[in-house]
Design a protein around this motif. Sequence first.
Motif, PDB file in Angstrom:
ATOM      1  N   GLN A 168      30.372  73.124 -64.180  1.00 29.03           N
ATOM      2  CA  GLN A 168      30.041  74.217 -65.092  1.00 29.03           C
ATOM      3  C   GLN A 168      28.597  74.705 -64.908  1.00 29.03           C
ATOM      4  N   VAL A 169      27.702  73.768 -64.623  1.00 31.46           N
ATOM      5  CA  VAL A 169      26.276  74.093 -64.442  1.00 31.46           C
ATOM      6  C   VAL A 169      25.781  73.369 -63.196  1.00 31.46           C
ATOM      7  N   LYS A 170      25.052  74.106 -62.367  1.00 26.74           N
ATOM      8  CA  LYS A 170      24.483  73.532 -61.136  1.00 26.74           C
ATOM      9  C   LYS A 170      23.112  74.157 -60.916  1.00 26.74           C
ATOM     10  N   GLU A 171      22.061  73.445 -61.376  1.00 25.52           N
ATOM     11  CA  GLU A 171      20.680  73.929 -61.280  1.00 25.52           C
ATOM     12  C   GLU A 171      19.879  72.962 -60.411  1.00 25.52           C
ATOM     13  N   LYS A 172      19.742  73.310 -59.140  1.00 29.33           N
ATOM     14  CA  LYS A 172      19.097  72.404 -58.189  1.00 29.33           C
ATOM     15  C   LYS A 172      17.633  72.160 -58.525  1.00 29.33           C
ATOM     16  N   GLU A 173      16.900  73.218 -58.887  1.00 32.17           N
ATOM     17  CA  GLU A 173      15.476  73.069 -59.177  1.00 32.17           C
ATOM     18  C   GLU A 173      15.249  72.178 -60.389  1.00 32.17           C
ATOM     19  N   GLN A 174      16.116  72.299 -61.381  1.00 35.10           N
ATOM     20  CA  GLN A 174      15.990  71.472 -62.583  1.00 35.10           C
ATOM     21  C   GLN A 174      16.613  70.100 -62.386  1.00 35.10           C
ATOM     22  N   GLY A 175      17.384  69.947 -61.318  1.00 36.44           N
ATOM     23  CA  GLY A 175      18.061  68.683 -61.084  1.00 36.44           C
ATOM     24  C   GLY A 175      19.180  68.422 -62.085  1.00 36.44           C
ATOM     25  N   LEU A 176      19.880  69.472 -62.471  1.00 34.48           N
ATOM     26  CA  LEU A 176      20.893  69.359 -63.518  1.00 34.48           C
ATOM     27  C   LEU A 176      22.278  69.741 -62.991  1.00 34.48           C
ATOM     28  N   ILE A 177      23.257  68.870 -63.261  1.00 38.20           N
ATOM     29  CA  ILE A 177      24.662  69.145 -62.944  1.00 38.20           C
ATOM     30  C   ILE A 177      25.486  68.816 -64.184  1.00 38.20           C
ATOM     31  N   VAL A 178      26.333  69.737 -64.600  1.00 41.73           N
ATOM     32  CA  VAL A 178      27.226  69.507 -65.740  1.00 41.73           C
ATOM     33  C   VAL A 178      28.644  69.848 -65.312  1.00 41.73           C
ATOM     34  N   CYS A 179      29.564  68.917 -65.535  1.00 38.54           N
ATOM     35  CA  CYS A 179      30.973  69.119 -65.164  1.00 38.54           C
ATOM     36  C   CYS A 179      31.866  68.918 -66.375  1.00 38.54           C
ATOM     37  N   LYS A 180      33.025  69.539 -66.329  1.00 39.12           N
ATOM     38  CA  LYS A 180      34.066  69.282 -67.316  1.00 39.12           C
ATOM     39  C   LYS A 180      35.322  68.883 -66.558  1.00 39.12           C
ATOM     40  N   GLY A 181      35.727  67.634 -66.738  1.00 36.16           N
ATOM     41  CA  GLY A 181      36.884  67.120 -66.017  1.00 36.16           C
ATOM     42  C   GLY A 181      37.825  66.387 -66.938  1.00 36.16           C
ATOM     43  N   CYS A 182      38.891  65.846 -66.375  1.00 37.34           N
ATOM     44  CA  CYS A 182      39.880  65.129 -67.181  1.00 37.34           C
ATOM     45  C   CYS A 182      40.564  64.058 -66.342  1.00 37.34           C
ATOM     46  N   HIS A 183      41.174  63.128 -67.030  1.00 32.16           N
ATOM     47  CA  HIS A 183      42.018  62.102 -66.410  1.00 32.16           C
ATOM     48  C   HIS A 183      43.377  62.176 -67.099  1.00 32.16           C
ATOM     49  N   LYS A 184      44.309  62.844 -66.482  1.00 33.43           N
ATOM     50  CA  LYS A 184      45.626  63.025 -67.093  1.00 33.43           C
ATOM     51  C   LYS A 184      46.522  61.827 -66.800  1.00 33.43           C
ATOM     52  N   PHE A 185      47.271  61.391 -67.809  1.00 34.28           N
ATOM     53  CA  PHE A 185      48.221  60.302 -67.610  1.00 34.28           C
ATOM     54  C   PHE A 185      49.377  60.444 -68.594  1.00 34.28           C
TER      55      PHE A 185
ATOM     56  N   GLU B 260      49.106  62.863 -71.858  1.00 35.57           N
ATOM     57  CA  GLU B 260      47.809  62.914 -72.530  1.00 35.57           C
ATOM     58  C   GLU B 260      46.744  63.366 -71.537  1.00 35.57           C
ATOM     59  N   THR B 261      45.884  64.265 -71.972  1.00 34.60           N
ATOM     60  CA  THR B 261      44.797  64.760 -71.124  1.00 34.60           C
ATOM     61  C   THR B 261      43.476  64.645 -71.874  1.00 34.60           C
ATOM     62  N   PRO B 262      42.749  63.527 -71.702  1.00 40.04           N
ATOM     63  CA  PRO B 262      41.418  63.391 -72.304  1.00 40.04           C
ATOM     64  C   PRO B 262      40.383  64.139 -71.454  1.00 40.04           C
ATOM     65  N   TRP B 263      39.675  65.055 -72.064  1.00 42.92           N
ATOM     66  CA  TRP B 263      38.641  65.827 -71.363  1.00 42.92           C
ATOM     67  C   TRP B 263      37.284  65.166 -71.554  1.00 42.92           C
ATOM     68  N   HIS B 264      36.470  65.206 -70.511  1.00 42.64           N
ATOM     69  CA  HIS B 264      35.128  64.649 -70.600  1.00 42.64           C
ATOM     70  C   HIS B 264      34.099  65.617 -70.025  1.00 42.64           C
ATOM     71  N   ILE B 265      32.889  65.481 -70.515  1.00 38.10           N
ATOM     72  CA  ILE B 265      31.741  66.223 -69.981  1.00 38.10           C
ATOM     73  C   ILE B 265      30.866  65.241 -69.204  1.00 38.10           C
ATOM     74  N   TYR B 266      30.644  65.545 -67.937  1.00 41.60           N
ATOM     75  CA  TYR B 266      29.830  64.704 -67.056  1.00 41.60           C
ATOM     76  C   TYR B 266      28.499  65.424 -66.839  1.00 41.60           C
ATOM     77  N   LYS B 267      27.413  64.818 -67.299  1.00 38.72           N
ATOM     78  CA  LYS B 267      26.088  65.442 -67.186  1.00 38.72           C
ATOM     79  C   LYS B 267      25.163  64.535 -66.384  1.00 38.72           C
ATOM     80  N   ALA B 268      24.570  65.088 -65.335  1.00 35.72           N
ATOM     81  CA  ALA B 268      23.631  64.342 -64.499  1.00 35.72           C
ATOM     82  C   ALA B 268      22.278  65.040 -64.500  1.00 35.72           C
ATOM     83  N   GLU B 269      21.224  64.285 -64.823  1.00 39.74           N
ATOM     84  CA  GLU B 269      19.853  64.799 -64.832  1.00 39.74           C
ATOM     85  C   GLU B 269      19.066  64.020 -63.777  1.00 39.74           C
ATOM     86  N   VAL B 270      18.659  64.707 -62.731  1.00 40.64           N
ATOM     87  CA  VAL B 270      18.112  64.041 -61.543  1.00 40.64           C
ATOM     88  C   VAL B 270      16.592  64.138 -61.486  1.00 40.64           C
TER      89      VAL B 270
END
Length: 213
Positions: free
Chosen positions: A86-103, A116-126
């Motif tokens: 969802q967000v990819k800011e190389k200079e800020q070192g920020l990556i934000v994803c929205k994913g899921c693990h369906k089962f 069932e589909t649990p959604w998660h937000i994956y945020k990385a600050e580098v």
Amino acid sequence: MKKVFVCVFIVLLACLTSCGVQYPSASSFQDVLSEKLKSLEGMYQSSDDGIFVQQIIETDGNKEDIYIKLLEFLTRTYNDANEVIQVKEKEQGLIVCKGCHKFNVKDFLYGSAIDETPWHIYKAEVKDGKVRVTITLNEMNWYRPASSVLYLGSDSGSYSILDCPPYRNYENNDEHVRKGYVFYYAVSNILNLMKTTKEYLNKTPAYNVDDNW
């Protein structure tokens, strides 16, 4: 036609019972669930936004190296990284994803055909030499196909991860057990995602974009 279907189902159930087929009791599922939920204690945190895990991962490399390795990891982890990120800011070192693990619940709970589909937000600050990863669970989607036994039409809905045991108890034991197991597997998945992130950053060398080959 509906009456015929129900009659056939009752006859089959009676035959299985007479043949000595034993199914796990609701209480046995409840006992196993209690142990599984207990095994997760202290491994996650909760907030108004849901359930989350957070870790500062130290690794070799500067900010750009780690950022590239994270993008590689996300590309390998998700089927379509472009849809997930969802967000990819190389200079800020920020990556934000929205994913899921369906089962499907029937994978671990007999007699349930709910997806069932649990959604998660994956945020990385580098930063140089480290990255802070936060994975948050909140939105849960479910779908029951029309082919489910005794359900004539499909159905779907959503709820919060905080509507699951151990944060909420249900008088209906089947629902309590189902949502408790969903909670366990959803949290286990994000814990594993954190673990594989750390392993990838510390074991996999980044591609050298300046390599003179």
